[in-house]
Write a protein that holds these residues in place. Structure first.
Motif, PDB file in Angstrom:
ATOM      1  N   ARG A 261      -5.672   4.714  -0.595  1.00 37.26           N
ATOM      2  CA  ARG A 261      -4.939   4.343   0.635  1.00 37.26           C
ATOM      3  C   ARG A 261      -5.460   3.024   1.204  1.00 37.26           C
ATOM      4  O   ARG A 261      -4.684   2.173   1.632  1.00 37.26           O
ATOM      5  CB  ARG A 261      -5.067   5.459   1.666  1.00 37.26           C
ATOM      6  N   ALA A 265      -3.439  -0.572   1.717  1.00 35.63           N
ATOM      7  CA  ALA A 265      -3.428  -1.340   2.965  1.00 35.63           C
ATOM      8  C   ALA A 265      -3.991  -2.735   2.752  1.00 35.63           C
ATOM      9  O   ALA A 265      -3.478  -3.728   3.299  1.00 35.63           O
ATOM     10  CB  ALA A 265      -4.237  -0.606   4.036  1.00 35.63           C
ATOM     11  N   GLY A 268      -1.331  -4.848   1.404  1.00 34.84           N
ATOM     12  CA  GLY A 268      -0.082  -4.865   2.156  1.00 34.84           C
ATOM     13  C   GLY A 268       1.042  -4.089   1.502  1.00 34.84           C
ATOM     14  O   GLY A 268       2.217  -4.467   1.626  1.00 34.84           O
ATOM     15  N   GLU A 270       3.347  -0.761   1.162  1.00 37.32           N
ATOM     16  CA  GLU A 270       3.781   0.368   1.987  1.00 37.32           C
ATOM     17  C   GLU A 270       4.676   1.357   1.247  1.00 37.32           C
ATOM     18  O   GLU A 270       4.912   2.454   1.741  1.00 37.32           O
ATOM     19  CB  GLU A 270       4.511  -0.155   3.232  1.00 37.32           C
ATOM     20  N   ASN A 271       5.193   0.992   0.087  1.00 41.93           N
ATOM     21  CA  ASN A 271       6.127   1.861  -0.633  1.00 41.93           C
ATOM     22  C   ASN A 271       5.385   2.806  -1.581  1.00 41.93           C
ATOM     23  O   ASN A 271       5.777   3.032  -2.725  1.00 41.93           O
ATOM     24  CB  ASN A 271       7.144   1.029  -1.423  1.00 41.93           C
TER      25      ASN A 271
END
Length: 395
Positions: A261, A265, A268, A270-271
């Motif tokens: 995780r 992050a 960048g 998010e999918n």
């Protein structure tokens, strides 16, 4: 003068052929009462010098061989030169020594240093000893690594079971310099990955899959992507960056998923969804629910550590692939990874063929891959070629 290990008649050929492992069954007698870890000369039944190695009466491998030159002692200069030779491949040939680089510096038998693995993560090194003789020379190894690589710190990682196999007691610890920071990261294929050198699996990260992750990512744009046994997210995050429509990462370890995780992050992304599950059970649940994916990556941990465990290991790989074929949409891509060295590429292909016939699906192998080139295979010890990766089209 070195003690001598005398081989049985007609048992010298593999060692003249530079295989580094002398098992107890090949030895007729030992002359000179060497201590475990001591330097010994391996001699044929006819009295001819074969090679020089390190002795260990507590291991099934009684002698690990390092030099086939009679007048070369296994001293500090020898080990420094061997490490320098390994580095020339990574630096001069492969050009891996960039800023924040992560790569394997030394790969045991593949670099003619049986029982030792060294990885570089930016300014830190991790070392893993799997042989008593090399472990007892840790100060020599640390000195050579400091001279050659000028790291900020060198950390020892241990492998489960080595103490019992080799008769050596080792614990994870800082060998020299500064402890690695908790936010240490490396660059891989233009992405940044956090690595945990003190608690992560293996030596902190799976460097061997670097090129396979990049290759599989090229197949991901617009696809539904499943990364099973994702660890810190390598395959799945590469796919997400490449433009996968959705990415699901599965693993049974919460610390690994937390690292994944954080890596998402950091880049960048998010999918991507992460789920802590029993992967075998959850793949069955997904299949029962009718869920479909366009790309499925299976990258499980090692299933067998000895030959007796091979049949059970193959059952595990078979079950995983049966579930994967149920999850794959037509014209889907299956990526089958196997880090169990005792299972060959042929074994993996035959298992896949059997599963494909059972499922009544046509499967085409489009690519056979191995580890990244900083994990070479010594032609005289092909057991060092442990990682298999099949990329297949499933109709």
């Amino acid at each position: 003068m070195s003690a001598k290990v005398i081989l049985k008649a007609k048992r010298a050929q593999p060692f003249f052929g530079r295989h580094p492992w002398v098992f107890a069954g090949a030895i007729e007698r030992v002359e000179g009462a060497p201590a475990d870890g001591a330097e010994v000369d391996l001699v044929s039944h006819g009295g001819n010098f074969v090679a020089r190695g390190l002795f260990n009466s507590q291991s099934k491998i009684h002698v690990r061989l390092y030099s086939w030159e009679e007048n070369v002692p296994l001293d500090e200069a020898f080990f420094r030169n061997r490490l320098a030779t390994a580095l020339r491949l990574r630096h001069d040939v492969l050009k891996l020594n960039g800023p924040d680089a992560g790569y394997r510096v030394c790969f045991s038998e593949s670099d003619y240093l049986s029982g030792m693995v060294v990885d570089r993560y930016g300014d830190w090194l991790t070392v893993q000893f799997t042989a008593l003789g090399i472990a007892s020379r840790r100060e020599t190894i640390v000195s050579a690594l400091r001279e050659l690589l000028n790291p900020k710190g060198i950390y020892l990682r241990t492998e489960k079971g080595v103490g019992k196999l080799e008769g050596v007691e080792l614990h994870d610890q800082l060998l020299w310099g500064e402890p690695p920071p908790p936010d240490l990261s490396i660059l891989e294929n233009g992405m940044r990955f956090l690595v945990n050198l003190t608690e992560g699996q293996k030596t902190g990260y799976y460097l061997d899959q670097r090129d396979n992750r990049a290759a599989v990512a090229r197949l991901a744009p617009g696809k539904r992507f499943l990364d099973a046994f994702c660890y810190s997210g390598g395959f799945g995050l590469h796919a997400a960056r490449a433009g996968a429509a959705e990415v699901l990462c599965l693993d049974g370890s919460e610390p690994a998923l937390e690292l994944a995780r954080r890596n998402a992050a950091l880049n960048g992304l998010e999918n991507v969804a992460f789920e802590r599950v029993n992967v075998f059970n959850h793949l069955g649940t997904l299949a029962t629910s009718g869920r479909k994916f366009d790309v499925v990556v299976l990258d499980p941990p090692k299933f067998a550590r000895n030959r007796g465990a091979i049949p059970e290991a193959l059952k595990g790989y078979r079950r995983l692939h049966q579930l994967a074929l149920k999850l794959l949409a037509p014209d889907g891509v299956l990526v089958s990874c196997c880090c169990t060295g005792l299972i060959t590429m042929l074994d993996l292909e035959e298992m896949l063929a059997q599963v494909a016939v059972e499922a009544k699906r046509d499967v085409q192998i489009v690519e056979r891959r191995g580890p990244a080139p900083d994990h070479p295979v010594a032609v005289t010890c092909r057991e060092s070629g442990y990682l298999k990766c099949l990329v297949s089209r499933v109709l």
